[in-house]
Design an enzyme around this catalytic site. Structure first.
Site, PDB file in Angstrom:
ATOM      1  N   CYS A 162      52.430  48.293  60.101  1.00 13.13           N
ATOM      2  CA  CYS A 162      52.330  48.489  61.545  1.00 13.13           C
ATOM      3  C   CYS A 162      53.643  48.236  62.280  1.00 13.13           C
ATOM      4  CB  CYS A 162      51.221  47.608  62.104  1.00 13.13           C
ATOM      5  SG  CYS A 162      49.621  47.938  61.340  1.00 13.13           S
ATOM      6  N   HIS A 296      53.039  43.101  70.535  1.00 16.23           N
ATOM      7  CA  HIS A 296      52.303  43.774  69.469  1.00 16.23           C
ATOM      8  C   HIS A 296      50.818  43.738  69.805  1.00 16.23           C
ATOM      9  CE1 HIS A 296      51.690  45.463  65.538  1.00 16.23           C
ATOM     10  NE2 HIS A 296      50.965  44.440  65.126  1.00 16.23           N
ATOM     11  N   THR A 300      43.518  40.864  67.567  1.00 17.90           N
ATOM     12  CA  THR A 300      42.966  40.044  66.490  1.00 17.90           C
ATOM     13  C   THR A 300      43.142  38.572  66.845  1.00 17.90           C
ATOM     14  OG1 THR A 300      45.059  40.079  65.274  1.00 17.90           O
ATOM     15  CG2 THR A 300      43.429  41.773  64.717  1.00 17.90           C
ATOM     16  N   PRO A 301      42.201  37.710  66.462  1.00 22.81           N
ATOM     17  CA  PRO A 301      42.302  36.298  66.860  1.00 22.81           C
ATOM     18  C   PRO A 301      43.596  35.628  66.414  1.00 22.81           C
ATOM     19  CG  PRO A 301      40.075  36.786  66.133  1.00 22.81           C
ATOM     20  CD  PRO A 301      40.889  38.007  65.826  1.00 22.81           C
ATOM     21  N   GLU A 307      51.490  35.428  68.140  1.00 21.89           N
ATOM     22  CA  GLU A 307      52.489  36.062  69.007  1.00 21.89           C
ATOM     23  C   GLU A 307      52.635  35.310  70.325  1.00 21.89           C
ATOM     24  OE1 GLU A 307      53.877  40.496  70.484  1.00 21.89           O
ATOM     25  OE2 GLU A 307      51.790  40.187  69.874  1.00 21.89           O
ATOM     26  N   LYS A 325      47.809  48.436  73.267  1.00 28.06           N
ATOM     27  CA  LYS A 325      46.707  48.673  72.330  1.00 28.06           C
ATOM     28  C   LYS A 325      45.334  48.532  72.994  1.00 28.06           C
ATOM     29  CE  LYS A 325      49.346  47.522  68.182  1.00 28.06           C
ATOM     30  NZ  LYS A 325      50.638  47.147  68.804  1.00 28.06           N
ATOM     31  N   HIS A 330      45.173  50.831  68.102  1.00 27.57           N
ATOM     32  CA  HIS A 330      46.285  50.505  67.209  1.00 27.57           C
ATOM     33  C   HIS A 330      46.598  51.722  66.349  1.00 27.57           C
ATOM     34  CE1 HIS A 330      49.100  48.570  64.767  1.00 27.57           C
ATOM     35  NE2 HIS A 330      48.430  47.499  64.362  1.00 27.57           N
ATOM     36  N   PHE A 395      51.243  44.316  58.344  1.00 26.42           N
ATOM     37  CA  PHE A 395      50.714  43.762  57.099  1.00 26.42           C
ATOM     38  C   PHE A 395      51.858  43.629  56.096  1.00 26.42           C
ATOM     39  CE2 PHE A 395      45.916  45.040  57.003  1.00 26.42           C
ATOM     40  CZ  PHE A 395      45.689  44.226  58.102  1.00 26.42           C
TER      41      PHE A 395
END
Length: 407
Positions: A162, A296, A300-301, A307, A325, A330, A395
């Site tokens: 990503c 970014h 997500t938790p 970040e 996003k 995404h 990832f």
């Protein structure tokens, strides 16, 4: 690299779930409009939400040899064509040996792979299309763009999950700074909304079946999307010589690796922080000079928490933060290029778009996330509105950060 490595951004192009052009995408992001919807192809899966690009037939190029391109490549070509028009560049007039194409693509042509696998299973190997590999290989977005523009300078694809689109920008900047080209066509493109890919992300518990809501207390995963973003980068003297549009300047780039986990970010974010600090140092700007951040922000938790913590450490003056996003989903390998283009537009219009989907910011995240409506940069308490940061994390622990300045 030093600050002398700054390059000019002279053209932009966007293809997203919000529309097939830059104006449509920017309008949706600026308004904080979400584009996610129930996907008919995914209704039998645990997660059926996606941000698809509608009207793909309209994006089919008319040049010979393009009929078998994967949707991702078609989106990339369309975005590149827009960016070239915006930059007032005519491929029939440039020195093709001094032009580079750098693409970011994380998964390759998965629609083409899906079709070929189905044909192989039902009819045997003899019925698999000879165009299978030319649609499937991840470098084929780059190859198709170079072929149809006649580019004979350096051409390559980068794959950092990503972060791919942002890594492509940094790689292209290096080619320009080292005088290997005068113009770089940079494209991030991915079209990975297929049942198998969605299942893979779902099995990792990375997806939301409710909505994309970056930095929200109730965030529970990202919404998968497809799209493409293109930026034309030029050496400043080359852009000046042809009186090119000066949309912005890319003045810094930083990259690092977490070396922590195949999919999870390092919880303390120190290696992502190194990428941000390196980008700022290369740009020759202090952290306090940053006027806003395009995060970014995947929804997500763990990702958003990491970040937010690093932004709070590096940028304690709390510049306004946004995540596209929430609006566009995404787009995987395309995200870094799309979001860099949106950051350029934010600088030009002197505003920070809202983060769609954010209604109740997580109180544990000590950053100033813009929600509800766009915020004029002049209303910010930041010391400067001329500098912005765009973060991308992938990832595998890939971190890439670009610093952009008003043109």
């Amino acid at each position: 690299m030093t600050r002398d490595a700054a390059v000019a951004v002279t053209g932009l192009g966007l293809v997203t779930a919000a529309g097939h052009d830059t104006d449509s995408t920017w309008a949706a992001v600026r308004a904080g409009r979400a584009t996610a919807g129930r996907d008919p192809e995914l209704l039998d899966l645990p997660v059926s939400l996606s941000c698809r690009v509608d009207g793909m037939d309209a994006l089919r190029p008319r040049q010979p040899g393009t009929a078998h391109l994967d949707p991702g490549a078609r989106m990339g070509l369309a975005a590149a064509a827009q960016a070239l028009d915006a930059a007032k560049l005519d491929p029939t007039e440039w020195d093709a040996t001094r032009v580079a194409v750098v693409t970011g693509c994380s998964v390759g042509g998965v629609h083409t792979q899906r079709s070929a696998a189905a044909r192989f299973a039902s009819d045997g190997p003899e019925r698999v299309s000879p165009y299978f590999l030319t649609g499937y290989l991840p470098n084929m977005v780059c190859a198709a763009i170079a072929l149809h523009l006649g580019v004979t300078g350096p051409t390559l694809n980068v794959a950092t999950a990503c972060a791919s689109g942002a890594t492509a920008l940094g790689t292209a900047r290096d080619l320009l700074a080292s005088d290997q080209c005068d113009i770089a066509v940079v494209v991030g493109a991915d079209a990975a909304v297929t049942p198998l890919v969605v299942t893979g992300f779902s099995q990792l518990r990375a997806l939301s079946d409710a909505c994309s809501r970056p930095f929200d207390r109730a965030r529970d995963g990202f919404v998968i999307a497809e799209g493409a973003g293109a930026l034309i980068l030029e050496r400043p003297e080359h852009a000046a010589a042809r009186s090119a549009p000066r949309l912005a300047r890319l003045i810094g780039y930083g990259a690092s690796s977490d070396a922590h986990h195949l999919v999870a970010p390092h919880p303390d974010g120190h290696h992502a922080e190194r990428a941000l600090r390196a980008a700022l140092a290369e740009a020759g700007v202090d952290p306090g000079d940053v006027g806003h951040v395009n995060a970014h922000g995947t929804s997500t938790p763990r990702g958003d928490a990491m970040e937010a913590a690093l932004l709070a450490r590096v940028l304690p003056h709390r510049p306004p933060v946004t995540s596209a996003k929430g609006s566009l989903g995404h787009t995987l390998g395309a995200a870094g290029a799309i979001e860099a283009a949106l950051t350029v537009l934010a600088l030009r219009e002197d505003l920070v778009p809202p983060t769609a989907g954010l209604t109740d910011q997580d109180p544990a995240l000590d950053i100033d996330v813009v929600a509800g409506r766009a915020r004029p940069l002049s209303a910010s308490s930041s010391s400067s509105s001329d500098i912005a940061v765009s973060n991308s994390f992938g990832f595998g622990g890939h971190n890439a950060v670009v610093v952009l300045a008003r043109g």
